[in-house]
Motif scaffolding. Structure first.
Motif, PDB file in Angstrom:
ATOM      1  N   PHE A  91      -3.769 -31.581 -11.492  1.00  0.00           N
ATOM      2  CA  PHE A  91      -3.845 -30.678 -12.637  1.00  0.00           C
ATOM      3  C   PHE A  91      -3.092 -31.280 -13.807  1.00  0.00           C
ATOM      4  O   PHE A  91      -1.947 -31.718 -13.660  1.00  0.00           O
ATOM      5  N   THR A  92      -3.713 -31.288 -14.987  1.00  0.00           N
ATOM      6  CA  THR A  92      -3.084 -31.918 -16.153  1.00  0.00           C
ATOM      7  C   THR A  92      -2.640 -30.920 -17.209  1.00  0.00           C
ATOM      8  O   THR A  92      -2.098 -31.315 -18.236  1.00  0.00           O
ATOM      9  N   GLY A  93      -2.852 -29.627 -16.981  1.00  0.00           N
ATOM     10  CA  GLY A  93      -2.454 -28.625 -17.956  1.00  0.00           C
ATOM     11  C   GLY A  93      -1.003 -28.205 -17.793  1.00  0.00           C
ATOM     12  O   GLY A  93      -0.277 -28.706 -16.923  1.00  0.00           O
ATOM     13  N   PRO A  94      -0.551 -27.265 -18.620  1.00  0.00           N
ATOM     14  CA  PRO A  94       0.841 -26.808 -18.547  1.00  0.00           C
ATOM     15  C   PRO A  94       1.099 -25.964 -17.301  1.00  0.00           C
ATOM     16  O   PRO A  94       0.279 -25.137 -16.906  1.00  0.00           O
ATOM     17  N   GLY A 126      15.233 -26.499  -6.625  1.00  0.00           N
ATOM     18  CA  GLY A 126      14.889 -27.910  -6.776  1.00  0.00           C
ATOM     19  C   GLY A 126      13.733 -28.311  -5.889  1.00  0.00           C
ATOM     20  O   GLY A 126      12.828 -29.058  -6.303  1.00  0.00           O
ATOM     21  N   ALA A 127      13.730 -27.821  -4.649  1.00  0.00           N
ATOM     22  CA  ALA A 127      12.646 -28.149  -3.728  1.00  0.00           C
ATOM     23  C   ALA A 127      11.330 -27.536  -4.187  1.00  0.00           C
ATOM     24  O   ALA A 127      10.268 -28.162  -4.083  1.00  0.00           O
ATOM     25  N   LEU A 128      11.359 -26.320  -4.709  1.00  0.00           N
ATOM     26  CA  LEU A 128      10.142 -25.695  -5.223  1.00  0.00           C
ATOM     27  C   LEU A 128       9.624 -26.436  -6.457  1.00  0.00           C
ATOM     28  O   LEU A 128       8.409 -26.579  -6.644  1.00  0.00           O
ATOM     29  N   CYS A 129      10.551 -26.906  -7.291  1.00  0.00           N
ATOM     30  CA  CYS A 129      10.135 -27.671  -8.473  1.00  0.00           C
ATOM     31  C   CYS A 129       9.498 -29.005  -8.080  1.00  0.00           C
ATOM     32  O   CYS A 129       8.609 -29.506  -8.782  1.00  0.00           O
ATOM     33  N   ALA A 130       9.936 -29.582  -6.972  1.00  0.00           N
ATOM     34  CA  ALA A 130       9.318 -30.823  -6.499  1.00  0.00           C
ATOM     35  C   ALA A 130       7.865 -30.592  -6.106  1.00  0.00           C
ATOM     36  O   ALA A 130       7.037 -31.509  -6.185  1.00  0.00           O
ATOM     37  N   ILE A 131       7.546 -29.385  -5.682  1.00  0.00           N
ATOM     38  CA  ILE A 131       6.168 -29.029  -5.350  1.00  0.00           C
ATOM     39  C   ILE A 131       5.376 -28.690  -6.615  1.00  0.00           C
ATOM     40  O   ILE A 131       4.273 -29.188  -6.834  1.00  0.00           O
ATOM     41  N   LEU A 175      12.554 -30.464 -15.370  1.00  0.00           N
ATOM     42  CA  LEU A 175      11.578 -30.531 -16.447  1.00  0.00           C
ATOM     43  C   LEU A 175      11.485 -31.940 -17.018  1.00  0.00           C
ATOM     44  O   LEU A 175      12.478 -32.678 -17.056  1.00  0.00           O
ATOM     45  N   PRO A 176      10.321 -32.335 -17.501  1.00  0.00           N
ATOM     46  CA  PRO A 176      10.184 -33.664 -18.102  1.00  0.00           C
ATOM     47  C   PRO A 176      10.865 -33.750 -19.470  1.00  0.00           C
ATOM     48  O   PRO A 176      11.203 -32.726 -20.081  1.00  0.00           O
ATOM     49  N   GLU A 177      11.053 -34.940 -19.950  1.00  0.00           N
ATOM     50  CA  GLU A 177      11.675 -35.192 -21.248  1.00  0.00           C
ATOM     51  C   GLU A 177      10.930 -34.441 -22.345  1.00  0.00           C
ATOM     52  O   GLU A 177       9.708 -34.491 -22.457  1.00  0.00           O
ATOM     53  N   HIS A 192      17.924 -33.121 -22.259  1.00  0.00           N
ATOM     54  CA  HIS A 192      16.606 -33.754 -22.402  1.00  0.00           C
ATOM     55  C   HIS A 192      15.491 -32.775 -22.722  1.00  0.00           C
ATOM     56  O   HIS A 192      14.343 -33.184 -22.913  1.00  0.00           O
ATOM     57  N   VAL A 193      15.821 -31.470 -22.802  1.00  0.00           N
ATOM     58  CA  VAL A 193      14.788 -30.462 -23.027  1.00  0.00           C
ATOM     59  C   VAL A 193      14.910 -29.871 -24.430  1.00  0.00           C
ATOM     60  O   VAL A 193      15.949 -29.970 -25.085  1.00  0.00           O
ATOM     61  N   ASP A 194      13.822 -29.253 -24.894  1.00  0.00           N
ATOM     62  CA  ASP A 194      13.771 -28.589 -26.197  1.00  0.00           C
ATOM     63  C   ASP A 194      14.056 -27.112 -25.973  1.00  0.00           C
ATOM     64  O   ASP A 194      13.180 -26.349 -25.553  1.00  0.00           O
ATOM     65  N   VAL A 195      15.289 -26.677 -26.238  1.00  0.00           N
ATOM     66  CA  VAL A 195      15.718 -25.318 -25.922  1.00  0.00           C
ATOM     67  C   VAL A 195      15.303 -24.357 -27.035  1.00  0.00           C
ATOM     68  O   VAL A 195      15.558 -24.604 -28.216  1.00  0.00           O
ATOM     69  N   ARG A 196      14.652 -23.254 -26.634  1.00  0.00           N
ATOM     70  CA  ARG A 196      14.302 -22.185 -27.562  1.00  0.00           C
ATOM     71  C   ARG A 196      15.080 -20.935 -27.133  1.00  0.00           C
ATOM     72  O   ARG A 196      14.793 -20.345 -26.088  1.00  0.00           O
TER      73      ARG A 196
END
Length: 462
Positions: free
Chosen positions: A113-116, A183-188, A224-226, A247-251
């Motif tokens: 999947f390439t979407g958000p 962290g483990a869920l984010c790896a999935i 999260l990615p850069e 490394h993230v864009d915080v809103r």
């Protein structure tokens, strides 16, 4: 059949899951020599199998679903994954841990999947924000959202497995009971956008302290990615003071205006959220907590490309989920049912919100569970808060009544306004008196207390 609590088919719309083959799943599990049949769906319930499904036989608290593998294959599953007690056969993969295999399946779909992918976590509010976001986004985007509170090692892969080739957005809810789970869920799930709703003393039995809760939730940010967008509740003091990775864009998003915070105008009509160019979202949410959650969902929807006019149109129909700030009126009494869960943070906000209401104000409160050794301290503090806001009547239901009463009395609460009961059954007579006085009555406790049963007809023998 399948063991209770493990049911559910995970395939998406007709056309099937993002294309996978049996051999793809086999290789990811370290197995060779499997077929090349196309997998078009995933199920953990043999009763819900459709032709082309992969069946994962999970081991539940009551039984091992591996014994239903023959039923799943007979119903058209092209592949089945079971535990060590499974019977070998064509189309059957035997693994040490079917739950791990389920995660592997979800990760394979995610990799295609390439979407958000939006990851939402927090000590409170994550399910509510997710459901509000669904209402804002789903009418305008082909989006996949978790069913119910599918936020663990079973639920997250099942959510991912519902993505199809035309899915535009996927939202995952990330829950935790112990260090390392986020962290483990984010790896999935590999989220590309993050949302932090709140930090407070929840699941302390597994996470130890509020600092432990914060560090566990920040695992989402670290994953999260850069340059990824991170939406953070600026009204939450723990999040405001947190050291967020750079490394993230915080809103920063909240109802309280401050420099750098996306907030609605302080001067606005009740139950409205002005957006832009005269567009106003009018809503029916009765509490500040729910309005804040809606405002957070609005900002996520904007990031996903939904315009303000569409957000306002969809948001007008949003109502609280059952037992999550649900409001019901019976006679001259308004009940705020917020008893799906509770922790010290959400309890404090609910009590303070009740205190702002006019007329008679009463609270039916109950145990906050999973606080470990800090339980008495937090219930005593809750009693102090309730005394300070001067409610007219208070009924506490559960095992933590003594520390609650100690805090309440120490803070000057009126003893004749407080009653303690050990459980819902014994609380019914006192509740009848509380509800008879009219005004607003808040019901809030952890799920295990089941305070909503007080509003159901009293059971009778025979």
């Amino acid at each position: 059949m399948v063991s209770e609590g493990l049911g559910g088919r995970c395939g998406g719309r007709p056309g099937g899951v993002i294309p996978l083959r049996v051999s793809d799943v086999g290789r990811a599990l370290g197995l060779e020599g499997l077929g090349t049949e196309a997998i078009t769906g995933l199920s953990v319930d043999s009763r819900a199998i459709r032709p082309g499904d992969c069946f994962v036989a999970l081991h539940g608290p009551n039984q091992d679903a591996s014994r239903f593998i023959p039923d799943a294959l007979a119903a058209g599953a092209v592949f089945a994954i079971g535990g060590p007690d499974s019977q070998p056969g064509d189309g059957v993969a035997i693994v040490d841990d079917p739950l791990f295999a389920l995660g592997t399946f979800g990760r394979l779909v995610r990799d295609r999947f390439t979407g958000p992918v939006v990851g939402i976590t927090g000590s409170a509010g994550k399910t509510t924000v997710k459901e509000m976001l669904r209402a804002l986004v789903a009418p305008h985007r082909n989006a996949v959202f978790p069913e119910a509170s599918h936020n663990n090692f079973e639920g997250v892969p099942r959510t991912l497995a519902r993505m199809t080739a035309d899915t535009e957005v996927c939202v995952v809810e990330l829950g935790t009971n112990a260090k390392g789970e986020i962290g483990a869920l984010c790896a999935i799930a590999r989220p590309t956008m993050g949302v932090l709703t709140a930090i407070g003393p929840a699941h302390l039995e597994g996470l130890g302290s509020v600092a432990g809760v914060l560090d566990e939730k920040l695992a989402l940010v670290r994953a999260l990615p850069e340059g990824a967008c991170l939406i953070v509740n600026s009204d939450d003091p723990k999040l405001r003071d947190a050291r967020l990775p750079g490394h993230v864009d915080v809103r920063w998003v909240g109802l309280d205006a401050a420099p750098g915070v996306v907030a609605p105008p302080a001067e606005r009509a009740p139950r409205t959220l002005p957006l832009s160019d005269g567009v106003v979202l009018s809503h029916s949410l009765a509490t500040r907590v729910l309005e804040r959650n809606l405002w957070i969902a609005v900002q996520i929807a904007r990031e996903l490309g939904v315009d303000d006019a569409a957000i306002a149109a969809s948001g007008a129909a949003i109502a609280p989920a059952p037992l999550r700030g649900e409001v019901t009126t019976r006679g001259d009494t308004t009940f705020v049912l917020d008893c799906y869960n509770a922790n010290p943070m959400s309890m404090t906000e609910a009590v303070r919100d009740l205190a702002t209401r006019s007329g008679r104000r009463a609270a039916v409160l109950g145990d906050m569970l999973e606080l470990g050794g800090a339980s008495d301290v937090f219930h005593e503090r809750l009693g102090q808060l309730v005394a300070e806001v001067r409610l007219d009547r208070v009924l506490f239901v559960g095992a933590s009544g003594t520390p609650f009463r100690d805090g309440y009395v120490a803070a000057g609460g009126a003893p004749d306004a407080l009653e303690l009961r050990p459980d819902v059954a014994s609380a019914r007579p006192a509740f009848a008196d509380v509800r008879s006085g009219g005004g607003t009555v808040l019901l809030k406790a952890s799920r295990g207390v089941a305070l909503e049963r007080l509003l159901e007809p009293e059971p009778h023998d025979g």
